[in-house]
Design a protein around this motif. Sequence first.
Motif, mmCIF file in Angstrom:
data_model
loop_
_atom_site.group_PDB
_atom_site.id
_atom_site.type_symbol
_atom_site.label_atom_id
_atom_site.label_comp_id
_atom_site.label_asym_id
_atom_site.label_seq_id
_atom_site.Cartn_x
_atom_site.Cartn_y
_atom_site.Cartn_z
ATOM 1 N N TYR A 1 39.647 36.850 52.895
ATOM 2 C CA TYR A 1 38.821 38.048 52.832
ATOM 3 C C TYR A 1 39.330 38.952 51.710
ATOM 4 O O TYR A 1 39.284 38.555 50.556
ATOM 5 C CB TYR A 1 38.734 38.742 54.187
ATOM 6 N N ASP A 2 39.881 40.129 52.013
ATOM 7 C CA ASP A 2 40.324 41.036 50.945
ATOM 8 C C ASP A 2 41.820 40.931 50.651
ATOM 9 O O ASP A 2 42.310 41.545 49.719
ATOM 10 C CB ASP A 2 39.961 42.484 51.290
ATOM 11 N N GLN A 3 42.562 40.164 51.424
ATOM 12 C CA GLN A 3 44.005 40.004 51.235
ATOM 13 C C GLN A 3 44.271 38.685 50.521
ATOM 14 O O GLN A 3 43.756 37.638 50.926
ATOM 15 C CB GLN A 3 44.732 40.016 52.591
ATOM 16 N N GLY A 4 45.089 38.740 49.463
ATOM 17 C CA GLY A 4 45.354 37.541 48.689
ATOM 18 C C GLY A 4 46.822 37.317 48.427
ATOM 19 O O GLY A 4 47.663 38.184 48.679
ATOM 20 N N TYR A 5 47.126 36.120 47.903
ATOM 21 C CA TYR A 5 48.508 35.788 47.568
ATOM 22 C C TYR A 5 48.536 34.880 46.345
ATOM 23 O O TYR A 5 47.593 34.140 46.061
ATOM 24 C CB TYR A 5 49.226 35.134 48.747
ATOM 25 N N LYS B 1 45.869 43.081 47.358
ATOM 26 C CA LYS B 1 44.672 43.466 48.104
ATOM 27 C C LYS B 1 43.544 43.678 47.101
ATOM 28 O O LYS B 1 43.715 44.426 46.134
ATOM 29 C CB LYS B 1 44.893 44.739 48.910
ATOM 30 N N LYS B 2 42.423 43.038 47.346
ATOM 31 C CA LYS B 2 41.272 43.174 46.462
ATOM 32 C C LYS B 2 40.465 44.389 46.904
ATOM 33 O O LYS B 2 40.036 44.466 48.048
ATOM 34 C CB LYS B 2 40.412 41.920 46.529
ATOM 35 N N ILE C 1 48.238 38.369 59.015
ATOM 36 C CA ILE C 1 49.609 38.193 58.513
ATOM 37 C C ILE C 1 49.751 38.832 57.129
ATOM 38 O O ILE C 1 50.693 39.583 56.873
ATOM 39 C CB ILE C 1 49.987 36.692 58.466
ATOM 40 N N LEU C 2 48.809 38.540 56.244
ATOM 41 C CA LEU C 2 48.865 39.117 54.887
ATOM 42 C C LEU C 2 48.778 40.638 54.927
ATOM 43 O O LEU C 2 49.499 41.334 54.207
ATOM 44 C CB LEU C 2 47.746 38.546 54.017
ATOM 45 N N THR D 1 39.485 31.995 52.191
ATOM 46 C CA THR D 1 38.042 32.207 52.023
ATOM 47 C C THR D 1 37.582 31.940 50.596
ATOM 48 O O THR D 1 36.484 31.446 50.391
ATOM 49 C CB THR D 1 37.647 33.638 52.424
ATOM 50 N N HIS D 2 38.406 32.272 49.626
ATOM 51 C CA HIS D 2 38.037 32.046 48.223
ATOM 52 C C HIS D 2 39.289 32.134 47.360
ATOM 53 O O HIS D 2 40.369 32.452 47.851
ATOM 54 C CB HIS D 2 36.975 33.049 47.765
ATOM 55 N N TYR D 3 39.122 31.840 46.077
ATOM 56 C CA TYR D 3 40.235 31.957 45.142
ATOM 57 C C TYR D 3 39.744 32.610 43.857
ATOM 58 O O TYR D 3 38.552 32.665 43.586
ATOM 59 C CB TYR D 3 40.891 30.598 44.861
ATOM 60 N N TYR D 4 40.701 33.112 43.103
ATOM 61 C CA TYR D 4 40.400 33.762 41.827
ATOM 62 C C TYR D 4 41.350 33.201 40.782
ATOM 63 O O TYR D 4 42.574 33.231 40.958
ATOM 64 C CB TYR D 4 40.573 35.282 41.952
ATOM 65 N N LYS D 5 40.800 32.667 39.705
ATOM 66 C CA LYS D 5 41.606 32.107 38.635
ATOM 67 C C LYS D 5 41.595 33.081 37.461
ATOM 68 O O LYS D 5 40.536 33.456 36.957
ATOM 69 C CB LYS D 5 41.045 30.751 38.211
ATOM 70 N N THR D 6 42.783 33.481 37.024
ATOM 71 C CA THR D 6 42.891 34.421 35.907
ATOM 72 C C THR D 6 42.753 33.678 34.584
ATOM 73 O O THR D 6 42.766 32.446 34.527
ATOM 74 C CB THR D 6 44.249 35.150 35.938
ATOM 75 N N ARG D 7 42.677 34.440 33.484
ATOM 76 C CA ARG D 7 42.595 33.838 32.147
ATOM 77 C C ARG D 7 43.868 33.068 31.808
ATOM 78 O O ARG D 7 43.845 32.116 31.030
ATOM 79 C CB ARG D 7 42.356 34.923 31.098
ATOM 80 N N ASN D 8 44.975 33.504 32.402
ATOM 81 C CA ASN D 8 46.262 32.837 32.158
ATOM 82 C C ASN D 8 46.387 31.535 32.948
ATOM 83 O O ASN D 8 47.358 30.807 32.773
ATOM 84 C CB ASN D 8 47.427 33.752 32.532
#
Length: 155
Positions: free
Chosen positions: A135-139, A151-152, A92-93, A120-127
């Motif tokens: 996988y490689d698609q994020g939101y 897209k990562k 879908i992504l 699958t995972h998450y990424y937290k920014t400095r903000n």
Amino acid sequence: MNFKNCHSASAIKRNVVFEFDTGRKTKPIPKRKNKKVMEERKCLECGEPLRGRADQKFCNDLCRNAYNNKKLGKSSKYIRKINRILRTNHSILKDLNTENKTTIPSKKLEKENFNFNYHTHYYKTRNGKVYFFCYDQGYLKLDSNRYLLVKKEDI
């Protein structure tokens, strides 16, 4: 050449072997005392006797597949279910994110039956912003009715 018949009755009775070219008697070959008795091996699935390789465990591919499917059983059913959801979310992504960065309304994801509970995972920014990935698609949720799709590239 001097060949003697080694299959004569007297040679067999006395357990003596003749050398063909010299005709000399040689010592009899001793029988093994610690001969391993080969146990009958059976297929792990159906119990049929096995023939062939010593390390063989199954009589055919059907038995091997049936055995392994039973062995994996319920735990793999759960894993398959989660992987199916993750693949659906990724698909879908990927379909909605035609470029590497796209903003879409939240109703589009809901309409496609996107499951927000699985990633699958998450990424937290400095903000403090949290990107969720399949996988490689994020939101990233921008507000109550918009999402940023990314897209990562580096894996």
